[in-house]
Scaffold this active site. Structure first.
Site, PDB file in Angstrom:
ATOM      1  N   LYS A 244       7.827  -4.278  -2.464  1.00  0.00           N
ATOM      2  CA  LYS A 244       8.598  -5.249  -1.679  1.00  0.00           C
ATOM      3  C   LYS A 244      10.065  -4.864  -1.634  1.00  0.00           C
ATOM      4  O   LYS A 244      10.553  -4.138  -2.500  1.00  0.00           O
ATOM      5  CB  LYS A 244       8.502  -6.629  -2.347  1.00  0.00           C
ATOM      6  CG  LYS A 244       7.155  -7.278  -2.289  1.00  0.00           C
ATOM      7  CD  LYS A 244       7.170  -8.576  -3.075  1.00  0.00           C
ATOM      8  CE  LYS A 244       5.793  -9.195  -3.164  1.00  0.00           C
ATOM      9  NZ  LYS A 244       5.290  -9.768  -1.918  1.00  0.00           N
ATOM     10  N   ARG A 318      -5.775 -11.317  -2.229  1.00  0.00           N
ATOM     11  CA  ARG A 318      -7.134 -11.488  -1.718  1.00  0.00           C
ATOM     12  C   ARG A 318      -8.132 -10.627  -2.489  1.00  0.00           C
ATOM     13  O   ARG A 318      -9.316 -10.967  -2.563  1.00  0.00           O
ATOM     14  CB  ARG A 318      -7.163 -11.192  -0.217  1.00  0.00           C
ATOM     15  CG  ARG A 318      -6.816  -9.795   0.171  1.00  0.00           C
ATOM     16  CD  ARG A 318      -6.370  -9.686   1.615  1.00  0.00           C
ATOM     17  NE  ARG A 318      -5.029 -10.241   1.807  1.00  0.00           N
ATOM     18  CZ  ARG A 318      -4.369 -10.235   2.976  1.00  0.00           C
ATOM     19  NH1 ARG A 318      -4.919  -9.710   4.045  1.00  0.00           N
ATOM     20  NH2 ARG A 318      -3.164 -10.750   3.062  1.00  0.00           N
TER      21      ARG A 318
END
Lengths: 467, 501
Positions: A244, A318
């Site tokens: 990030k 996920r």
């Protein structure tokens, strides 16, 4: 949490601010009427006027009907109490349930996280709740307090920094819940490997802090299939190899807010001795950059046996949820709900005021939505379209983890991905990125982690799974 | 445009013969049986060998089957699956899929005797919509590379019923094609004045068309739309199209028109808040909302819809220049409300603000539906399968959802609310034109809602954010890659279902 005392009358030496919940200006005691009028007090919901010379807080309750309305009034009282250590809410004349809700709201609003402060922080620590009949209010208050404690535990966990709440530390915190009658089982690397949980192992692979799958069980008292909560517990999310940007990365300590909410809900059920059996399956990992980090392009074999092509290591939630959802199936649940700070896309879609609700079962979705409305944790239904699933077609594996490229409906893609692992039981997925943290104080909490989901799940069970 | 005709069943001697077959069909009938008999059961054998079961999406082509009597027969026989339930939707999808299989033939006959007339017509509609092509700017394409299909003959025993079902569909298809043309046209050709002229051409269908330029807009106080336009050498236009098809003598609410409003930014550079270069060519279709409204009005007029309808479009080009609007500018809209322009690339809502206000003030319509390629956020929220639907009226929203589902233009309801409205508070004006990334489509809708006046009573309003659905990056069942004309069929259906007669 505030220490709450139920009292019939104020203390003799009462100097603490006294909050008066009032439906309209006409209800203001005669002695205060002039001041109230001058301050513009109308009794509208949300109003809180401090009359400092009298140490009185006028709280507008408007046409309060729902527990949530009373909670918000209680929250307004706590906010208006300012730096006082103790304050009083006068709930005499109100229904016992409404009195309890006032106290619950006050506790939610007054929550603070002080573990890392050397100096004591100003603000309320104690609440005297004045009621007509303490015995009548006490059981209702205990019940309300259970949900509050669950929510505040979720906030505490989300607030903890990444160096303190590692995967191991998180698991240790969970083991402490045994004292409330919650059975705790923590799976380490070996057992995860035996279960073939390639998703959770890959995501946790880059960190010194090993991944864990924690299973909390509340037996309840009725013979029924359990409700299972599945939580994303990424104790810190650097993004991994798909790292990030630096700006704002500190917020990623709270990428376990989904798991924290599930934990909070379990605590609430246990504290109020819910008859409904419930299980929480929490996927704990740190998504770090390391020599053992998984890579974009890697193909993972998941716990369910299906293979997944990794596109972006920052779409790790996920992957761990997929394994946890698969694991949840062994409990033959009557419903599965997963909570996760899953995607930035849901923030773009719904902002900070509603969480995204996805799923396969209209009934469960409606129940989750209703439970959210009841506790002020609002959901909005979102689609899983055929196209969303098509977008996950992989050239090498059973499916891709996400679609590549800019401007993707990633929240829908993530939900389509999870659906592949959710099993046959009714399933709902709550994408709580955006609502897990408040940029500004609300009626029921200061700025910071909201604990979103804990009260919702507790209410869901209470409303639909205890009969 | 392909000519769709309804004819008496007869085996063709050339071209294609199409056999639409439902799943579980026991035996071939009609022309299908006739061709099978004429070929000594070659058709049945081929279908069996190919495993053709009539499933949705299934097809089987038999090349030049020899006729037993040595006569000339069709160059190809194409069986196409309709699935288990032979509905209009299934027939339409089959028609769309069929196009690619027969477009090299000049003529095709469809053996539709077993299909109810509306289903037969739907098959023609699917094929026609899928056949859309925009080749105005191709100067060197070889004849053999062009599609050949000129005429589709739908063979049915109920030709007059099928023709009656077909007539309105044909008008709607014309509307869809008009919209697709407008949306596909390059921005140097289709600027605001040109787009307004194309509206004027609809007078031939019986529409009343008024075109307003900068002078009139100024007189109306439309500071928002003028602010967007001021950076371009192209003048802005507002076009008002009226269709009066309702039977006279209606009283009360039924007398008021239904209203459709479209965003028509013929090219959107973003203005001073300029967009990145990559993909900017797509911004030629930032007028797709207006394009849909224009196509819709053509469709309503073309099929002589029994409704009074108005269509209003705000047409501008958003350009950076020495005269362009700046971030920080404050503009006064026609409603009197002021707007602080934070981002000049959030221009669509400024255009809609003035046009919606004008529409409501002048027409006091029964409802207003606006269409706009408004936000990138709606693509991130929903993708390309659903348009975002925002509404202050549950009944209207429900009707739009249902109409969209029926015609394959799906919508997904999105939330509105005070918490989102707060995102567009301004420090200097009544509101600002962007509310930040979180809930970006919602705060855009909140902005538009501020120009829907409900002070004097309810004003049902719906906003369709079609940024994800106006253009398709891949072929769809009834639209080739490119402009979809999303909204035309949906709103035509909405009117047909609830607001006619």
């Amino acid at each position: 949490m505030l220490t709450v005392k139920l009292r019939r009358a104020p203390r003799e030496d009462a100097r603490a601010p006294l909050a008066l919940p009032l439906p309209d200006a006409a209800a203001v005691p005669a002695a205060l009427r002039a001041a109230a009028e001058a301050a513009g007090f109308t009794g509208a919901a949300g109003q809180a006027v401090l009359l400092p010379e009298r140490a009185v807080i006028l709280i507008g309750t408007g046409a309060a009907r729902r527990a949530l309305d009373w909670e918000e009034a209680g929250g307004a009282a706590a906010a208006a109490a300012g730096e006082a250590r103790r304050f009083v809410i006068d709930a005499r004349g109100l229904a016992p349930a409404d009195a309890a809700a006032l106290a619950a709201g006050a506790c939610l609003r007054a929550w603070r996280f002080t573990r890392y402060r050397a100096e004591p922080q100003p603000g309320p620590r104690r609440l005297d709740l004045l009621v007509d009949d303490p015995e009548a209010v006490a059981p209702l208050w205990d019940r309300a307090a259970a949900g509050v404690r669950g929510c505040l535990l979720a906030r505490d966990l989300a607030m903890e920094p990444g160096n303190a709440l590692t995967t191991r530390a998180f698991a240790a915190r969970l083991e402490a819940l045994a004292e409330h009658g919650i059975a705790v089982d923590v799976l380490g690397r070996k057992r995860l490997a035996r279960e073939g949980m390639g998703g959770l192992l890959a995501v946790g692979g880059g960190s010194e802090n090993p991944p864990r799958l924690a299973v909390l069980r509340w037996r309840g008292s009725v013979a029924a299939a359990p409700v299972v909560f599945v939580g994303k517990g990424i104790c810190f999310d650097t993004g991994g190899i798909s790292i990030k940007g630096a700006a704002g990365m500190e917020a990623m300590k709270a990428d376990m807010a989904g798991a924290a909410a599930c934990v909070g809900a379990m605590l609430a059920l246990a504290l109020r001795r819910s008859p409904a059996p419930a299980i929480a399956v929490l996927a704990l990992a740190e998504n770090a950059v390391g020599a053992q980090s998984y890579r974009p392009g890697d193909v993972l074999r998941m716990g369910s046996g299906r293979t997944v092509e990794v596109i972006d290591t920052d779409a790790e939630g996920r992957l761990v949820l997929a394994d946890a959802l698969h694991y949840a199936q062994r409990f033959k649940p009557q419903a599965v709900l997963d909570l996760a700070t899953l995607t930035g896309a849901i923030v773009t879609a719904l902002g900070a005021h509603r969480a995204g609700l996805f799923g396969t079962d209209a009934g469960l979705l409606a129940q989750a939505q209703a439970a959210g409305e009841a506790v002020g944790e609002r959901l909005w239904p979102m689609p899983i379209g055929a196209r969303h699933r098509e977008d996950l077609a992989s050239a090498i594996a059973d499916l891709k983890q996400c679609a590549s490229g800019q401007r993707q409906p990633d929240a829908c893609h993530a939900a389509a991905f999870l659906r592949e692992f959710a099993g046959p039981a009714p399933w709902a997925h709550l994408d709580i990125a955006g609502v897990d943290d408040r940029a500004e104080a609300t009626a029921l909490g200061p700025r910071g982690p909201s604990g979103f989901g804990a009260r919702l799940l507790d209410a869901l069970v209470a409303m639909y799974f205890e009969h | 445009m392909i000519d769709i005709a309804f004819v008496k069943p007869a085996l063709p001697r050339h071209g294609a013969l199409v056999l639409p077959i439902g799943e579980g069909t026991e035996a071939l009938t009609g022309l299908a049986q006739a061709i099978d008999a004429a070929t000594g059961s070659a058709v049945q054998r081929a279908l069996t060998a190919a495993g053709f079961k009539g499933r949705k999406g299934q097809s089987c082509t038999i090349w030049a089957p020899a006729l037993a009597d040595g006569a000339a027969g069709p160059a190809r026989v194409v069986a196409i699956g309709l699935g288990k339930e032979v509905t209009a939707e299934a027939a339409e999808a089959a028609g769309g899929a069929l196009y690619g299989l027969i477009q090299v033939e000049r003529e095709a006959v469809v053996a539709a005797e077993a299909l109810p007339p509306p289903v037969a017509a739907a098959l023609g509609m699917g094929l026609l919509l899928r056949s859309y092509r925009f080749d105005r700017y191709r100067t060197k394409e070889k004849e053999e590379d062009k599609p050949k299909l000129e005429r589709l003959c739908i063979a049915t025993d109920a030709a007059s019923a099928a023709k009656a079902a077909w007539a309105p569909l044909r008008a709607v298809a014309d509307g869809v094609f008009l919209t697709r043309d407008l949306v596909t046209e390059p921005p140097n050709i289709l600027n605001p004045p040109e787009m307004a002229e194309r509206c004027r051409a609809l007078e031939s269908l019986g529409l009343t068309v008024e075109i307003m330029g900068p002078k009139e807009l100024k007189k109306l106080g439309m500071g928002a739309i003028l602010g967007v336009a001021q950076g371009s050498v192209q003048e802005p236009r507002m076009v008002v199209m009226q269709w009066n098809g309702a039977s006279k003598g209606k009283k009360g609410a039924a007398q008021r028109p239904v209203a459709f409003i479209g965003k028509g930014v013929t090219f959107d550079t973003g203005g001073i808040s300029i967009k990145p270069a990559a993909g900017m060519e797509d911004m030629k279709w930032d007028m797709a909302g207006a394009g849909a409204v224009i196509g819709l009005m053509a469709a309503l007029a073309g099929r002589k819809a029994k409704v009074d309808a108005v269509g209003l479009v705000g047409l501008v080009e958003n350009m950076p220049s020495g005269s362009a609007q700046r971030p920080g500018d404050v503009v006064t809209t026609a409603s009197g409300q002021t707007v602080e322009v934070i981002n000049t690339d959030a221009e669509g809502r400024l255009v809609l603000a003035d046009v919606l206000h004008y529409c409501q003030t002048r027409f006091a319509p029964r409802f207003m539906v606006d269409l706009a390629t408004l936000t990138g956020a709606i693509i991130i929220a929903l993708g390309h399968e659903h348009a975002g639907l925002f509404s202050n009226d549950d009944e209207l929203a429900g009707r739009i959802m249902a109409a969209g589902k029926a015609v394959g233009e799906a919508c997904w309801r999105m939330p509105l609310g005070e918490a989102y409205d707060k995102q567009i508070k301004s420090e200097i004006a009544d509101m600002k034109n962007v509310g930040g990334r979180p809930g970006g489509s919602i705060s855009a809708a909140q902005f538009i809602q501020r120009f829907v006046d409900t002070k004097a009573g309810p004003m049902p309003w719906a906003h369709l954010d079609i940024a994800g659905t106006a253009w398709s990056g891949k072929d769809l069942p009834t639209a080739p890659k490119g402009a979809t004309a999303f909204g035309v069929r949906l709103l035509d259906r909405l009117v047909a279902e609830h607001y006619e007669g």
